[in-house]
Write a protein that holds these residues in place. Structure first.
Motif, PDB file in Angstrom:
ATOM      1  N   ARG A  15      13.547  -7.201  43.777  1.00 40.82           N
ATOM      2  CA  ARG A  15      12.897  -6.745  44.711  1.00 40.82           C
ATOM      3  C   ARG A  15      12.893  -7.801  45.813  1.00 40.82           C
ATOM      4  O   ARG A  15      12.932  -7.940  47.035  1.00 40.82           O
ATOM      5  CB  ARG A  15      11.499  -6.242  44.646  1.00 40.82           C
ATOM      6  N   PRO A  16      12.367  -9.291  45.240  1.00 38.99           N
ATOM      7  CA  PRO A  16      12.381 -10.288  46.410  1.00 38.99           C
ATOM      8  C   PRO A  16      13.715 -10.571  47.004  1.00 38.99           C
ATOM      9  O   PRO A  16      13.977 -11.041  48.099  1.00 38.99           O
ATOM     10  CB  PRO A  16      11.950 -11.607  45.356  1.00 38.99           C
ATOM     11  N   LEU A  17      14.792 -10.747  46.090  1.00 35.99           N
ATOM     12  CA  LEU A  17      15.947 -10.851  46.649  1.00 35.99           C
ATOM     13  C   LEU A  17      16.573  -9.739  47.603  1.00 35.99           C
ATOM     14  O   LEU A  17      17.098 -10.278  48.639  1.00 35.99           O
ATOM     15  CB  LEU A  17      17.228 -11.001  45.412  1.00 35.99           C
ATOM     16  N   VAL A  18      16.014  -8.729  47.405  1.00 32.94           N
ATOM     17  CA  VAL A  18      16.493  -7.314  48.204  1.00 32.94           C
ATOM     18  C   VAL A  18      15.762  -7.765  49.698  1.00 32.94           C
ATOM     19  O   VAL A  18      16.375  -7.438  50.595  1.00 32.94           O
ATOM     20  CB  VAL A  18      15.958  -6.109  47.695  1.00 32.94           C
ATOM     21  N   ARG A  19      14.550  -8.077  49.612  1.00 33.29           N
ATOM     22  CA  ARG A  19      13.840  -8.650  50.919  1.00 33.29           C
ATOM     23  C   ARG A  19      14.451  -9.506  51.695  1.00 33.29           C
ATOM     24  O   ARG A  19      14.653  -9.287  52.856  1.00 33.29           O
ATOM     25  CB  ARG A  19      12.348  -8.783  50.852  1.00 33.29           C
ATOM     26  N   ARG A  20      15.021 -10.521  51.026  1.00 35.04           N
ATOM     27  CA  ARG A  20      15.632 -11.713  51.652  1.00 35.04           C
ATOM     28  C   ARG A  20      17.061 -11.029  52.316  1.00 35.04           C
ATOM     29  O   ARG A  20      17.351 -11.582  53.443  1.00 35.04           O
ATOM     30  CB  ARG A  20      16.013 -12.763  50.795  1.00 35.04           C
ATOM     31  N   TYR A  22      17.679  -7.872  53.145  1.00 34.79           N
ATOM     32  CA  TYR A  22      17.449  -7.421  54.450  1.00 34.79           C
ATOM     33  C   TYR A  22      17.032  -8.152  55.697  1.00 34.79           C
ATOM     34  O   TYR A  22      17.561  -7.739  56.659  1.00 34.79           O
ATOM     35  CB  TYR A  22      16.258  -6.218  54.238  1.00 34.79           C
ATOM     36  N   SER A  23      16.246  -9.141  55.509  1.00 35.18           N
ATOM     37  CA  SER A  23      15.724 -10.101  56.348  1.00 35.18           C
ATOM     38  C   SER A  23      17.146 -10.905  57.058  1.00 35.18           C
ATOM     39  O   SER A  23      17.034 -11.130  58.129  1.00 35.18           O
ATOM     40  CB  SER A  23      15.015 -11.180  55.905  1.00 35.18           C
ATOM     41  N   THR A  24      18.218 -10.970  56.282  1.00 37.15           N
ATOM     42  CA  THR A  24      19.357 -11.536  57.002  1.00 37.15           C
ATOM     43  C   THR A  24      20.390 -10.671  57.535  1.00 37.15           C
ATOM     44  O   THR A  24      21.502 -10.992  57.840  1.00 37.15           O
ATOM     45  CB  THR A  24      19.973 -12.374  55.540  1.00 37.15           C
ATOM     46  N   GLY A  25      19.986  -9.309  57.437  1.00 36.58           N
ATOM     47  CA  GLY A  25      20.840  -8.267  58.007  1.00 36.58           C
ATOM     48  C   GLY A  25      22.055  -7.644  57.336  1.00 36.58           C
ATOM     49  O   GLY A  25      22.540  -7.000  57.641  1.00 36.58           O
ATOM     50  N   GLN A  30      27.249  -2.387  52.971  1.00 33.07           N
ATOM     51  CA  GLN A  30      28.139  -3.680  52.767  1.00 33.07           C
ATOM     52  C   GLN A  30      27.870  -4.149  51.351  1.00 33.07           C
ATOM     53  O   GLN A  30      29.041  -4.213  50.737  1.00 33.07           O
ATOM     54  CB  GLN A  30      27.408  -4.506  53.730  1.00 33.07           C
ATOM     55  N   VAL A  31      26.833  -3.914  50.657  1.00 29.99           N
ATOM     56  CA  VAL A  31      26.824  -4.233  49.443  1.00 29.99           C
ATOM     57  C   VAL A  31      27.654  -3.244  48.515  1.00 29.99           C
ATOM     58  O   VAL A  31      28.259  -3.684  47.513  1.00 29.99           O
ATOM     59  CB  VAL A  31      25.268  -4.216  48.768  1.00 29.99           C
ATOM     60  N   ALA A  71      21.858  -1.667  41.923  1.00 30.37           N
ATOM     61  CA  ALA A  71      20.486  -1.421  42.061  1.00 30.37           C
ATOM     62  C   ALA A  71      20.089  -1.893  43.634  1.00 30.37           C
ATOM     63  O   ALA A  71      18.944  -1.375  44.095  1.00 30.37           O
ATOM     64  CB  ALA A  71      19.700  -2.363  41.109  1.00 30.37           C
ATOM     65  N   ILE A  72      20.598  -3.060  44.069  1.00 29.19           N
ATOM     66  CA  ILE A  72      20.400  -3.723  45.185  1.00 29.19           C
ATOM     67  C   ILE A  72      20.547  -2.507  46.510  1.00 29.19           C
ATOM     68  O   ILE A  72      19.808  -2.480  47.402  1.00 29.19           O
ATOM     69  CB  ILE A  72      20.863  -4.938  45.557  1.00 29.19           C
ATOM     70  N   ASP A  73      21.691  -2.061  46.457  1.00 26.56           N
ATOM     71  CA  ASP A  73      22.064  -1.132  47.432  1.00 26.56           C
ATOM     72  C   ASP A  73      21.241  -0.059  47.545  1.00 26.56           C
ATOM     73  O   ASP A  73      21.079   0.470  48.760  1.00 26.56           O
ATOM     74  CB  ASP A  73      23.810  -0.935  47.509  1.00 26.56           C
ATOM     75  N   GLY A  74      20.976   0.536  46.493  1.00 29.94           N
ATOM     76  CA  GLY A  74      20.043   1.672  46.664  1.00 29.94           C
ATOM     77  C   GLY A  74      18.774   1.205  46.781  1.00 29.94           C
ATOM     78  O   GLY A  74      17.967   1.999  47.663  1.00 29.94           O
ATOM     79  N   MET A  75      18.025   0.196  46.615  1.00 29.66           N
ATOM     80  CA  MET A  75      16.956  -0.306  46.968  1.00 29.66           C
ATOM     81  C   MET A  75      16.848  -0.553  48.467  1.00 29.66           C
ATOM     82  O   MET A  75      16.043  -0.051  49.528  1.00 29.66           O
ATOM     83  CB  MET A  75      16.334  -1.466  46.294  1.00 29.66           C
ATOM     84  N   LEU A  76      17.908  -1.103  48.866  1.00 26.40           N
ATOM     85  CA  LEU A  76      17.920  -1.191  50.567  1.00 26.40           C
ATOM     86  C   LEU A  76      18.105  -0.037  51.396  1.00 26.40           C
ATOM     87  O   LEU A  76      17.597   0.215  52.311  1.00 26.40           O
ATOM     88  CB  LEU A  76      19.278  -2.020  50.927  1.00 26.40           C
ATOM     89  N   ALA A  77      18.807   1.074  50.627  1.00 25.17           N
ATOM     90  CA  ALA A  77      18.733   2.360  51.276  1.00 25.17           C
ATOM     91  C   ALA A  77      17.604   3.194  51.354  1.00 25.17           C
ATOM     92  O   ALA A  77      17.047   3.369  52.461  1.00 25.17           O
ATOM     93  CB  ALA A  77      19.915   3.047  50.577  1.00 25.17           C
ATOM     94  N   ARG A  78      16.832   2.890  50.147  1.00 25.45           N
ATOM     95  CA  ARG A  78      15.389   3.944  49.958  1.00 25.45           C
ATOM     96  C   ARG A  78      14.320   3.030  50.757  1.00 25.45           C
ATOM     97  O   ARG A  78      13.504   3.607  51.338  1.00 25.45           O
ATOM     98  CB  ARG A  78      15.120   4.017  48.693  1.00 25.45           C
ATOM     99  N   GLU A  79      14.358   1.823  50.445  1.00 24.85           N
ATOM    100  CA  GLU A  79      13.150   0.861  50.733  1.00 24.85           C
ATOM    101  C   GLU A  79      13.095   0.409  52.152  1.00 24.85           C
ATOM    102  O   GLU A  79      11.933   0.027  52.841  1.00 24.85           O
ATOM    103  CB  GLU A  79      12.715  -0.035  49.784  1.00 24.85           C
ATOM    104  N   PHE A  80      14.363   0.600  52.871  1.00 22.34           N
ATOM    105  CA  PHE A  80      14.517  -0.210  54.295  1.00 22.34           C
ATOM    106  C   PHE A  80      15.103   0.669  55.079  1.00 22.34           C
ATOM    107  O   PHE A  80      15.629   0.488  56.042  1.00 22.34           O
ATOM    108  CB  PHE A  80      15.242  -1.644  54.035  1.00 22.34           C
ATOM    109  N   ASN A  81      14.924   2.070  54.824  1.00 19.36           N
ATOM    110  CA  ASN A  81      15.326   3.056  55.745  1.00 19.36           C
ATOM    111  C   ASN A  81      16.755   2.918  56.099  1.00 19.36           C
ATOM    112  O   ASN A  81      17.391   2.994  57.330  1.00 19.36           O
ATOM    113  CB  ASN A  81      14.552   3.081  57.181  1.00 19.36           C
ATOM    114  N   GLN A  82      17.809   2.638  55.190  1.00 14.51           N
ATOM    115  CA  GLN A  82      19.057   2.527  55.437  1.00 14.51           C
ATOM    116  C   GLN A  82      20.068   3.943  54.670  1.00 14.51           C
ATOM    117  O   GLN A  82      21.123   3.670  54.588  1.00 14.51           O
ATOM    118  CB  GLN A  82      19.683   1.047  54.674  1.00 14.51           C
ATOM    119  N   LYS A  83      19.399   4.712  54.594  1.00 16.54           N
ATOM    120  CA  LYS A  83      19.831   6.042  53.911  1.00 16.54           C
ATOM    121  C   LYS A  83      20.914   6.620  54.951  1.00 16.54           C
ATOM    122  O   LYS A  83      20.396   6.933  56.049  1.00 16.54           O
ATOM    123  CB  LYS A  83      19.073   7.086  53.167  1.00 16.54           C
ATOM    124  N   THR A  84      22.122   6.817  54.639  1.00 10.49           N
ATOM    125  CA  THR A  84      22.882   7.462  55.571  1.00 10.49           C
ATOM    126  C   THR A  84      23.982   8.380  54.706  1.00 10.49           C
ATOM    127  O   THR A  84      24.243   8.181  53.689  1.00 10.49           O
ATOM    128  CB  THR A  84      24.030   6.610  56.495  1.00 10.49           C
TER     129      THR A  84
END
Length: 198
Positions: A15-20, A22-25, A30-31, A71-84
């Motif tokens: 989770r800490p890596l996923v937040r980083r 996300y913060s870098t765009g 992409q993942v 795991a990272i791509d799923g977390m980015l999609a679910r937790e940072f509103n990137q589901k498409t």
């Protein structure tokens, strides 16, 4: 029981890596695409140099990293509103492409051959396809084992390690993938059964 059941603990570590990221765009898609491209490149490398056993040390390393990226791509999609909708297609399609690319090199490693590798690839595809059908019928994506994606990654990573260490696989290893095929068949049955129950 499946290695997939350990996923929540694995996600907490990431989770800490996923937040980083996300913060870098960085985006989930992409993942997903990066993991697929790297899987295909590694698969092509191992096919071309299947006789260089030490290269197969790369396989368990990449299998672990690929699990992390999945795991990272799923977390980015679910937790940072990137589901498409596109992300949903990419997630399923790239998994099958990556699996095929990473399993294929073993067709060039004794004692395996094209027949059993093709069987495992087909059953792996069917297990994921039947898992997705759970969503179509309203019971959600099915990840039932005993031979889910994470379990297959462990088996093929272990075989790659043994091949890299010994320089060859024992003759009795020819039965290993038939066991995997049997467990994949059970996985397909379980995903249909649990999907219908759900």
């Amino acid at each position: 029981m499946s290695i997939y059941e350990l996923k929540p603990k694995f996600q907490n570590l990431l989770r800490p890596l996923v937040r980083r990221l996300y913060s870098t765009g960085v985006t989930a898609n992409q993942v997903t695409l990066a993991a697929c491209v790297l899987s295909v490149l590694l698969g092509a490398l191992l096919v071309k140099f299947a006789d260089v056993s030490t290269l197969f040390f790369l396989l368990p390393i990449w299998m672990f990293l690929r699990m992390a990226l999945n795991a990272i791509d799923g977390m980015l999609a679910r937790e940072f509103n990137q589901k498409t909708p596109l992300g949903g297609y990419l997630n399923e399609a790239t998994d099958v492409i990556s699996d095929t690319a990473l399993y294929l090199p073993f067709a060039f490693v004794a004692p395996f051959g094209w027949g059993v590798i093709a069987l495992v690839i087909f059953l792996a595809f069917m297990s994921e396809f039947l898992g997705v059908l759970g969503q179509v019928h309203g019971s959600g994506r099915r990840y039932d084992g005993p031979m889910g994606k994470s379990d297959r990654a462990f088996v093929f990573g272990l075989m790659g390690t043994i091949y890299a260490v010994l320089g060859q696989l024992p003759a009795w290893f020819g039965w290993t993938l038939y066991v995997v095929a049997f467990l994949l068949t059970l996985t397909c049955i379980n995903r249909v059964r649990m999907g219908l129950k759900g």
